[in-house]
Design an enzyme around this catalytic site. Structure first.
Site, mmCIF file in Angstrom:
data_model
loop_
_atom_site.group_PDB
_atom_site.id
_atom_site.type_symbol
_atom_site.label_atom_id
_atom_site.label_comp_id
_atom_site.label_asym_id
_atom_site.label_seq_id
_atom_site.Cartn_x
_atom_site.Cartn_y
_atom_site.Cartn_z
ATOM 1 N N ALA A 69 53.392 27.877 34.478
ATOM 2 C CA ALA A 69 53.857 29.322 33.242
ATOM 3 C C ALA A 69 53.687 30.799 33.726
ATOM 4 O O ALA A 69 55.288 31.863 32.758
ATOM 5 C CB ALA A 69 52.373 29.295 32.499
ATOM 6 N N THR A 70 53.815 31.433 34.787
ATOM 7 C CA THR A 70 54.413 32.273 35.352
ATOM 8 C C THR A 70 56.360 32.792 35.178
ATOM 9 O O THR A 70 55.954 33.740 34.822
ATOM 10 C CB THR A 70 53.886 32.790 37.075
ATOM 11 O OG1 THR A 70 52.448 32.984 37.005
ATOM 12 C CG2 THR A 70 54.096 34.187 37.490
ATOM 13 N N ASN A 149 41.874 33.767 29.459
ATOM 14 C CA ASN A 149 41.550 32.994 30.861
ATOM 15 C C ASN A 149 40.083 33.246 30.980
ATOM 16 O O ASN A 149 40.066 32.771 32.352
ATOM 17 C CB ASN A 149 43.021 32.932 32.170
ATOM 18 C CG ASN A 149 43.064 33.994 32.016
ATOM 19 O OD1 ASN A 149 43.879 34.955 31.313
ATOM 20 N ND2 ASN A 149 43.032 34.761 33.952
ATOM 21 N N GLN A 177 46.239 28.929 27.978
ATOM 22 C CA GLN A 177 44.407 28.034 28.215
ATOM 23 C C GLN A 177 44.699 27.693 26.329
ATOM 24 O O GLN A 177 42.885 27.608 26.556
ATOM 25 C CB GLN A 177 44.116 29.503 28.430
ATOM 26 C CG GLN A 177 43.444 29.628 30.017
ATOM 27 C CD GLN A 177 42.892 29.806 31.058
ATOM 28 O OE1 GLN A 177 42.617 28.457 30.595
ATOM 29 N NE2 GLN A 177 43.520 29.573 31.613
ATOM 30 N N SER A 194 51.327 25.303 30.950
ATOM 31 C CA SER A 194 51.127 25.320 32.316
ATOM 32 C C SER A 194 50.573 23.683 31.933
ATOM 33 O O SER A 194 49.377 23.745 31.662
ATOM 34 C CB SER A 194 50.181 26.151 32.752
ATOM 35 O OG SER A 194 50.666 26.036 33.884
ATOM 36 N N HIS A 196 48.830 22.366 34.697
ATOM 37 C CA HIS A 196 47.142 21.622 35.229
ATOM 38 C C HIS A 196 46.701 22.444 34.500
ATOM 39 O O HIS A 196 45.424 22.360 35.666
ATOM 40 C CB HIS A 196 48.044 22.694 37.049
ATOM 41 C CG HIS A 196 47.518 24.435 36.475
ATOM 42 N ND1 HIS A 196 46.824 25.118 37.771
ATOM 43 C CD2 HIS A 196 48.663 25.102 36.620
ATOM 44 C CE1 HIS A 196 46.928 26.060 37.638
ATOM 45 N NE2 HIS A 196 48.212 26.537 36.778
ATOM 46 N N THR A 232 66.892 21.853 40.086
ATOM 47 C CA THR A 232 66.847 20.518 40.019
ATOM 48 C C THR A 232 65.351 20.503 39.704
ATOM 49 O O THR A 232 64.107 20.472 40.274
ATOM 50 C CB THR A 232 67.272 19.377 40.992
ATOM 51 O OG1 THR A 232 68.375 20.266 42.134
ATOM 52 C CG2 THR A 232 66.856 18.348 40.836
ATOM 53 N N CYS A 315 42.024 35.461 40.188
ATOM 54 C CA CYS A 315 43.177 36.796 40.409
ATOM 55 C C CYS A 315 42.401 37.181 41.069
ATOM 56 O O CYS A 315 42.774 38.060 42.170
ATOM 57 C CB CYS A 315 44.044 36.935 39.622
ATOM 58 S SG CYS A 315 44.693 35.569 39.181
HETATM 59 N N1 PLP Z 1 48.616 32.552 32.197
HETATM 60 C C1 PLP Z 1 47.301 32.507 31.822
HETATM 61 C C2 PLP Z 1 46.140 32.498 30.899
HETATM 62 C C3 PLP Z 1 46.388 32.059 32.676
HETATM 63 O O1 PLP Z 1 45.917 31.516 32.741
HETATM 64 C C4 PLP Z 1 47.656 31.872 34.140
HETATM 65 C C5 PLP Z 1 46.653 30.571 34.358
HETATM 66 O O2 PLP Z 1 45.973 31.084 35.637
HETATM 67 C C6 PLP Z 1 49.248 32.000 33.740
HETATM 68 C C7 PLP Z 1 49.467 32.851 33.081
HETATM 69 C C8 PLP Z 1 50.038 31.196 34.573
HETATM 70 O O3 PLP Z 1 49.971 29.523 35.731
HETATM 71 P P1 PLP Z 1 50.699 29.379 36.439
HETATM 72 O O4 PLP Z 1 49.626 28.848 36.786
HETATM 73 O O5 PLP Z 1 51.581 28.113 36.000
HETATM 74 O O6 PLP Z 1 52.101 30.108 36.964
#
Ligand code: PLP
Length: 372
Positions: A69-70, A149, A177, A194, A196, A232, A315
């Site tokens: 997602a980042t 989050n 989330q 994302s 995971h 890929t 984080c």
């Molecule tokens: N945005 C939110 C609200 C998140 O909680 C997270 C992950 O902690 C991310 C973005 C980033 O996701 P990813 O781990 O897939 O880069």
């Protein structure tokens, strides 16, 4: 170990592991190669894409897989700025966004973007009047997350997107989330998710893009992902993401009811003396961010090493810095330091959560006495 850190990541669903297995062990073909095996892998990626699109549930758009997602958020922000019409160089976002949005926006300010960070009220929600005041015909993009989050509060994304559209701007929603837990608001133009966080594998995310709102590419190369994103794809990760999305959709009511029961059980087990950080009604109830006077969250984590929970966000934890989200709510430094985040969901049992909460409450009482 009792795992109560569902906002950091979620356990892989057994169904997801089973669906991925053949693509890890036997089916190693490159999904972008024209061989029969390559085409089979490509077809599996396409099935996964439609499973994810179906779970997102939005019309008039499509999904591109990314590495996280980042990456999706970086792509949405940087790629939209690159395609900006003349005169539109403003981005409005919120002080409580994830670092993937905040740091990218900050980076863009050195490249001509005029950034506005909206504050939040003490309940963690933005005041729509603040947004209204900031919107003008120079705003390119409004970026607001769906479910926070750290504190789980749910922003009024539909309303925010409508206001952005009225000003001629696009709306980016970080739905990491919220996806698989609550409905994705229909009005967003770009949505980052994302795998995971929904019991899928790590290392894969996606960007949903409304037709016509696709950002310029971030990664250049072979253009493997629909000529918009290079690199890929991993069929195993895509298949895992698709299966996780399908499961989240089919189990939505069950998962939701389970989380509601866990929330109530946790509050009862913790007992009095705790304050919940962030609004409790406009909130995803699998996130319980709480504080208590006299508690030292970091010391509590050290005392309860067999319970996985967190100080605010993964984080912020370990960095020694107080969480930017808790500070944005107006919490003092000692209040932020006395906060812990418990995250639970599909595979959390009521009993383990109650046991953990009893132990957390006991440690909190001990700390209170030590301080007295
Ligand atoms: N945005 C939110 C609200 C998140 O909680 C997270 C992950 O902690 C991310 C973005 C980033 O996701 P990813 O781990 O897939 O880069």
């Amino acid at each position: 170990m009792i795992y109560l850190d569902y906002q950091a990541t979620t356990p892989l669903a057994p169904e997801v592991a089973a669906a991925m297995q053949p693509w890890i062990e036997e089916k190693f073909a490159n999904p972008h190669s024209p061989s029969r095996w390559g085409r089979e892998a490509d077809a599996a990626v396409d099935v996964a894409r439609s499973q994810v699109e179906k779970a997102i549930g939005l019309r008039d758009g499509s999904v591109a897989f990314t590495g996280s997602a980042t990456e999706a958020l970086n792509w949405a922000l940087k790629g939209t700025v690159e395609k900006a019409p003349p005169g539109r160089n403003r981005i409005i976002t919120v002080a409580t966004e994830h670092a993937a949005v905040l740091d990218t926006c900050e980076w863009l300010t050195d490249r001509g973007v005029d950034l506005t960070l909206l504050p939040v009220k003490p309940d963690g929600l933005i005041d729509l009047e603040d947004l209204e005041r900031e919107l003008d015909d120079r705003v390119l993009l409004v970026a607001v997350m769906l479910v926070n989050n750290e504190i789980g509060v749910i922003q009024t994304v539909t309303e925010i997107a409508r206001m952005a559209h009225d000003a001629g701007a696009l709306m980016l929603c970080d739905a990491v989330q919220g996806f698989g837990r609550i409905e994705i608001p229909e009005e967003a133009d770009l949505v980052a998710i994302s795998a995971h966080k929904i019991h899928g594998p790590k290392g894969i995310g996606a960007l949903w893009m409304r037709d016509g709102a696709e950002p310029a590419p971030l990664l250049h190369g072979g253009g493997q992902e629909r000529q918009m994103r290079s690199g890929t794809l991993s069929p195993a990760l895509c298949v895992g993401f698709g299966e996780a999305a399908k499961l989240a959709q089919s189990r939505a009511t069950r998962d939701y009811d389970h989380v509601q029961k866990l929330w109530t059980a946790a509050l009862n087990a913790l007992g009095p003396g705790w304050v919940i950080n962030g609004d409790t009604r406009h909130r995803y109830h699998g996130n319980l961010n709480i504080r208590r006077e006299g508690v030292d969250g970091a010391r509590m984590m050290a005392d309860l090493r067999d319970i996985a929970f967190s100080l605010g966000s993964a984080c912020a934890s370990g960095s020694g810095r107080p969480s930017h989200v808790l500070r944005a709510l107006g919490l003092s430094y000692p209040e932020a330091r006395s906060s812990v985040r418990l995250g639970f969901g599909r595979y959390t049992t009521r009993q383990e959560l109650v046991d953990a909460c009893h132990r957390i409450a006991a440690v909190a009482k001990q700390q209170e006495h030590l301080d007295a």
